[in-house]
Design a protein around this motif. Sequence first.
Motif, PDB file in Angstrom:
ATOM      1  N   LYS A 290       5.031  24.333  -4.615  1.00 38.23           N
ATOM      2  CA  LYS A 290       4.736  24.130  -6.033  1.00 38.23           C
ATOM      3  C   LYS A 290       4.288  25.434  -6.688  1.00 38.23           C
ATOM      4  CE  LYS A 290       3.287  19.380  -5.120  1.00 38.23           C
ATOM      5  NZ  LYS A 290       2.122  18.471  -4.981  1.00 38.23           N
ATOM      6  N   LEU A 291       3.445  26.191  -5.980  1.00 35.46           N
ATOM      7  CA  LEU A 291       2.982  27.472  -6.522  1.00 35.46           C
ATOM      8  C   LEU A 291       4.144  28.453  -6.655  1.00 35.46           C
ATOM      9  CD1 LEU A 291       0.588  29.155  -7.457  1.00 35.46           C
ATOM     10  CD2 LEU A 291       0.161  29.775  -5.061  1.00 35.46           C
ATOM     11  N   ALA A 292       5.035  28.447  -5.668  1.00 35.19           N
ATOM     12  CA  ALA A 292       6.205  29.321  -5.730  1.00 35.19           C
ATOM     13  C   ALA A 292       7.069  28.984  -6.937  1.00 35.19           C
ATOM     14  CB  ALA A 292       7.028  29.205  -4.450  1.00 35.19           C
TER      15      ALA A 292
ATOM     16  N   LEU B 260       2.843  34.087  11.222  1.00 34.18           N
ATOM     17  CA  LEU B 260       3.880  34.293  10.224  1.00 34.18           C
ATOM     18  C   LEU B 260       5.191  34.711  10.888  1.00 34.18           C
ATOM     19  CD1 LEU B 260       5.044  34.620   7.412  1.00 34.18           C
ATOM     20  CD2 LEU B 260       3.866  36.828   7.229  1.00 34.18           C
ATOM     21  N   LYS B 261       5.123  35.583  11.867  1.00 38.45           N
ATOM     22  CA  LYS B 261       6.330  36.009  12.577  1.00 38.45           C
ATOM     23  C   LYS B 261       7.044  34.815  13.207  1.00 38.45           C
ATOM     24  CE  LYS B 261       4.895  40.750  13.712  1.00 38.45           C
ATOM     25  NZ  LYS B 261       4.533  41.687  14.815  1.00 38.45           N
ATOM     26  N   LYS B 262       6.281  33.877  13.763  1.00 38.77           N
ATOM     27  CA  LYS B 262       6.884  32.679  14.358  1.00 38.77           C
ATOM     28  C   LYS B 262       7.578  31.835  13.297  1.00 38.77           C
ATOM     29  CE  LYS B 262       3.584  32.345  18.187  1.00 38.77           C
ATOM     30  NZ  LYS B 262       2.472  31.551  18.799  1.00 38.77           N
ATOM     31  N   SER B 263       6.930  31.697  12.147  1.00 39.43           N
ATOM     32  CA  SER B 263       7.522  30.911  11.058  1.00 39.43           C
ATOM     33  C   SER B 263       8.816  31.553  10.571  1.00 39.43           C
ATOM     34  CB  SER B 263       6.536  30.788   9.894  1.00 39.43           C
ATOM     35  OG  SER B 263       5.373  30.085  10.282  1.00 39.43           O
ATOM     36  N   ILE B 264       8.826  32.880  10.475  1.00 39.86           N
ATOM     37  CA  ILE B 264      10.020  33.607  10.040  1.00 39.86           C
ATOM     38  C   ILE B 264      11.169  33.365  11.012  1.00 39.86           C
ATOM     39  CG2 ILE B 264      10.991  35.929   9.755  1.00 39.86           C
ATOM     40  CD1 ILE B 264       8.212  36.797   8.748  1.00 39.86           C
ATOM     41  N   LYS B 265      10.857  33.413  12.305  1.00 37.46           N
ATOM     42  CA  LYS B 265      11.879  33.222  13.336  1.00 37.46           C
ATOM     43  C   LYS B 265      12.441  31.804  13.287  1.00 37.46           C
ATOM     44  CE  LYS B 265      12.721  33.845  18.278  1.00 37.46           C
ATOM     45  NZ  LYS B 265      12.125  34.248  19.587  1.00 37.46           N
ATOM     46  N   VAL B 266      11.549  30.813  13.153  1.00 28.79           N
ATOM     47  CA  VAL B 266      11.986  29.420  13.108  1.00 28.79           C
ATOM     48  C   VAL B 266      12.906  29.170  11.916  1.00 28.79           C
ATOM     49  CG1 VAL B 266      11.178  27.048  12.706  1.00 28.79           C
ATOM     50  CG2 VAL B 266      10.017  28.498  14.382  1.00 28.79           C
ATOM     51  N   ARG B 267      12.585  29.784  10.781  1.00 31.69           N
ATOM     52  CA  ARG B 267      13.373  29.573   9.563  1.00 31.69           C
ATOM     53  C   ARG B 267      14.551  30.542   9.427  1.00 31.69           C
ATOM     54  NH1 ARG B 267       9.637  27.617   4.547  1.00 31.69           N
ATOM     55  NH2 ARG B 267       8.016  26.518   5.715  1.00 31.69           N
ATOM     56  N   ASN B 268      14.671  31.452  10.390  1.00 33.59           N
ATOM     57  CA  ASN B 268      15.755  32.436  10.367  1.00 33.59           C
ATOM     58  C   ASN B 268      15.753  33.243   9.065  1.00 33.59           C
ATOM     59  OD1 ASN B 268      17.955  33.758  11.557  1.00 33.59           O
ATOM     60  ND2 ASN B 268      19.439  32.410  10.551  1.00 33.59           N
ATOM     61  N   ILE B 269      14.572  33.693   8.662  1.00 37.28           N
ATOM     62  CA  ILE B 269      14.404  34.515   7.469  1.00 37.28           C
ATOM     63  C   ILE B 269      14.475  35.986   7.876  1.00 37.28           C
ATOM     64  CG2 ILE B 269      12.801  35.178   5.634  1.00 37.28           C
ATOM     65  CD1 ILE B 269      11.741  32.298   5.702  1.00 37.28           C
ATOM     66  N   THR B 270      15.231  36.769   7.137  1.00 44.52           N
ATOM     67  CA  THR B 270      15.458  38.165   7.531  1.00 44.52           C
ATOM     68  C   THR B 270      14.878  39.187   6.557  1.00 44.52           C
ATOM     69  OG1 THR B 270      17.618  38.165   6.418  1.00 44.52           O
ATOM     70  CG2 THR B 270      17.584  37.573   8.758  1.00 44.52           C
ATOM     71  N   ASN B 271      14.319  38.736   5.439  1.00 44.44           N
ATOM     72  CA  ASN B 271      13.865  39.715   4.431  1.00 44.44           C
ATOM     73  C   ASN B 271      12.347  39.747   4.260  1.00 44.44           C
ATOM     74  OD1 ASN B 271      13.808  37.154   3.227  1.00 44.44           O
ATOM     75  ND2 ASN B 271      14.175  37.967   1.179  1.00 44.44           N
ATOM     76  N   ILE B 272      11.603  39.255   5.253  1.00 43.14           N
ATOM     77  CA  ILE B 272      10.144  39.349   5.239  1.00 43.14           C
ATOM     78  C   ILE B 272       9.698  40.269   6.374  1.00 43.14           C
ATOM     79  CG2 ILE B 272       7.956  38.132   5.525  1.00 43.14           C
ATOM     80  CD1 ILE B 272       9.184  35.685   4.297  1.00 43.14           C
TER      81      ILE B 272
ATOM     82  N   CYS C 251      -1.950  38.376   3.134  1.00 40.89           N
ATOM     83  CA  CYS C 251      -0.986  37.276   3.116  1.00 40.89           C
ATOM     84  C   CYS C 251      -1.400  36.070   3.936  1.00 40.89           C
ATOM     85  CB  CYS C 251       0.365  37.784   3.610  1.00 40.89           C
ATOM     86  SG  CYS C 251       0.359  38.316   5.348  1.00 40.89           S
ATOM     87  N   GLY C 252      -2.324  36.241   4.891  1.00 39.70           N
ATOM     88  CA  GLY C 252      -2.658  35.116   5.754  1.00 39.70           C
ATOM     89  C   GLY C 252      -1.433  34.655   6.514  1.00 39.70           C
ATOM     90  N   LEU C 253      -1.108  33.364   6.427  1.00 47.79           N
ATOM     91  CA  LEU C 253       0.047  32.807   7.130  1.00 47.79           C
ATOM     92  C   LEU C 253       1.350  33.018   6.372  1.00 47.79           C
ATOM     93  CD1 LEU C 253      -1.483  29.431   8.362  1.00 47.79           C
ATOM     94  CD2 LEU C 253      -1.537  31.670   9.470  1.00 47.79           C
ATOM     95  N   GLY C 254       1.269  33.641   5.199  1.00 45.01           N
ATOM     96  CA  GLY C 254       2.478  33.964   4.444  1.00 45.01           C
ATOM     97  C   GLY C 254       3.229  32.756   3.937  1.00 45.01           C
ATOM     98  N   LEU C 255       2.539  31.670   3.665  1.00 42.60           N
ATOM     99  CA  LEU C 255       3.230  30.433   3.278  1.00 42.60           C
ATOM    100  C   LEU C 255       3.916  30.563   1.919  1.00 42.60           C
ATOM    101  CD1 LEU C 255       0.643  27.780   4.548  1.00 42.60           C
ATOM    102  CD2 LEU C 255       2.636  28.747   5.722  1.00 42.60           C
ATOM    103  N   ILE C 256       3.334  31.310   1.000  1.00 41.17           N
ATOM    104  CA  ILE C 256       3.981  31.523  -0.296  1.00 41.17           C
ATOM    105  C   ILE C 256       5.224  32.398  -0.120  1.00 41.17           C
ATOM    106  CG2 ILE C 256       2.581  33.564  -0.875  1.00 41.17           C
ATOM    107  CD1 ILE C 256       3.800  30.885  -3.367  1.00 41.17           C
ATOM    108  N   ASP C 257       5.170  33.335   0.816  1.00 40.72           N
ATOM    109  CA  ASP C 257       6.290  34.254   1.033  1.00 40.72           C
ATOM    110  C   ASP C 257       7.491  33.535   1.634  1.00 40.72           C
ATOM    111  OD1 ASP C 257       4.646  36.666   0.317  1.00 40.72           O
ATOM    112  OD2 ASP C 257       3.521  35.909   2.033  1.00 40.72           O
ATOM    113  N   LEU C 258       7.233  32.578   2.515  1.00 43.91           N
ATOM    114  CA  LEU C 258       8.314  31.773   3.071  1.00 43.91           C
ATOM    115  C   LEU C 258       9.057  31.037   1.955  1.00 43.91           C
ATOM    116  CD1 LEU C 258       6.417  30.246   6.142  1.00 43.91           C
ATOM    117  CD2 LEU C 258       7.998  32.195   6.160  1.00 43.91           C
ATOM    118  N   GLU C 259       8.311  30.582   0.956  1.00 45.77           N
ATOM    119  CA  GLU C 259       8.915  29.862  -0.166  1.00 45.77           C
ATOM    120  C   GLU C 259       9.643  30.795  -1.127  1.00 45.77           C
ATOM    121  OE1 GLU C 259       9.092  26.698  -0.291  1.00 45.77           O
ATOM    122  OE2 GLU C 259       7.622  26.139   1.248  1.00 45.77           O
ATOM    123  N   LEU C 260       9.165  32.040  -1.247  1.00 46.76           N
ATOM    124  CA  LEU C 260       9.745  32.980  -2.207  1.00 46.76           C
ATOM    125  C   LEU C 260      10.859  33.837  -1.615  1.00 46.76           C
ATOM    126  CD1 LEU C 260       6.514  34.268  -4.004  1.00 46.76           C
ATOM    127  CD2 LEU C 260       8.238  32.710  -4.935  1.00 46.76           C
ATOM    128  N   SER C 261      11.130  33.696  -0.342  1.00 47.68           N
ATOM    129  CA  SER C 261      12.059  34.599   0.337  1.00 47.68           C
ATOM    130  C   SER C 261      13.473  34.555  -0.251  1.00 47.68           C
ATOM    131  CB  SER C 261      12.121  34.281   1.842  1.00 47.68           C
ATOM    132  OG  SER C 261      12.593  32.960   2.060  1.00 47.68           O
TER     133      SER C 261
END
Length: 232
Positions: free
Chosen positions: A25-27, A74-86, A45-55
């Motif tokens: 919602k914030l994103a 955060l690195k684990k979350s990035i890997k699970v979601r296959n995000i490459t630009n964080i 950033c903490g857990l980077g939850l906003i960044d996962l949404e804004l990627s």
Amino acid sequence: MNFDWNSNTIRWYQEANEYSGFFKKLAGIIAPGLEEYSTFCDIGCGLGLIDLELSKSIHKITCIDINREAIEALKKSIKVRNITNIEPQVMDCQDIKNHWDIIFTSFFGSHELEHFLPHCKKLIAVVSKKKEAQLYPDKYRSFHKKTAEEVEQELTQKGIAYSVKYVSFEFGQPLLSKEDAQNFVKTQAHGINVEDLEVFLSQHLKETGESKYPYIIPRTKSMGVFEVEGEL
């Protein structure tokens, strides 16, 4: 936050976001303002939850936090979601030397906004309002961050131009059991006595009727989303 990042606090925070959709919602409030920019840095950033949404809304995101546990999560979350630009980095925000189109900070560092202006074209800061429901007794709060009202007053006094949008979203804490609720409050409210713990939970812990999270401490989080022009 009022506690350190560890396996339990990471789980609680992620579950709170999963249950409420808070950062999605914030994103939704922030993403439209990113269209003209390509680089973004989340300070603290903490857990980077906003960044996962804004990627998907900006080309490259740098995530900075001094806490290694948070960055590893955060690195684990990035890997699970296959995000490459964080790009997560363990770093003290006082040590930043790079520049980005946008610097973002949420619920952190609101007393140092001017410190980041030379490093960006635009600063976005999310700051809690003065009065909001708490997840534990306020008398056990070990530190007090500046409120949105105080930040607005300071920016005005310093002659720093800004815009602010006030929003409110649910961001309570879902819990697995009464024991989980007790552990959550004790972790946040260091040194809380048994009587205060029981009184707080009797007043604030609610049953959800759901099997996954049978209990919740509800909370509506009200905040100001500030935008300040940077110095680049």
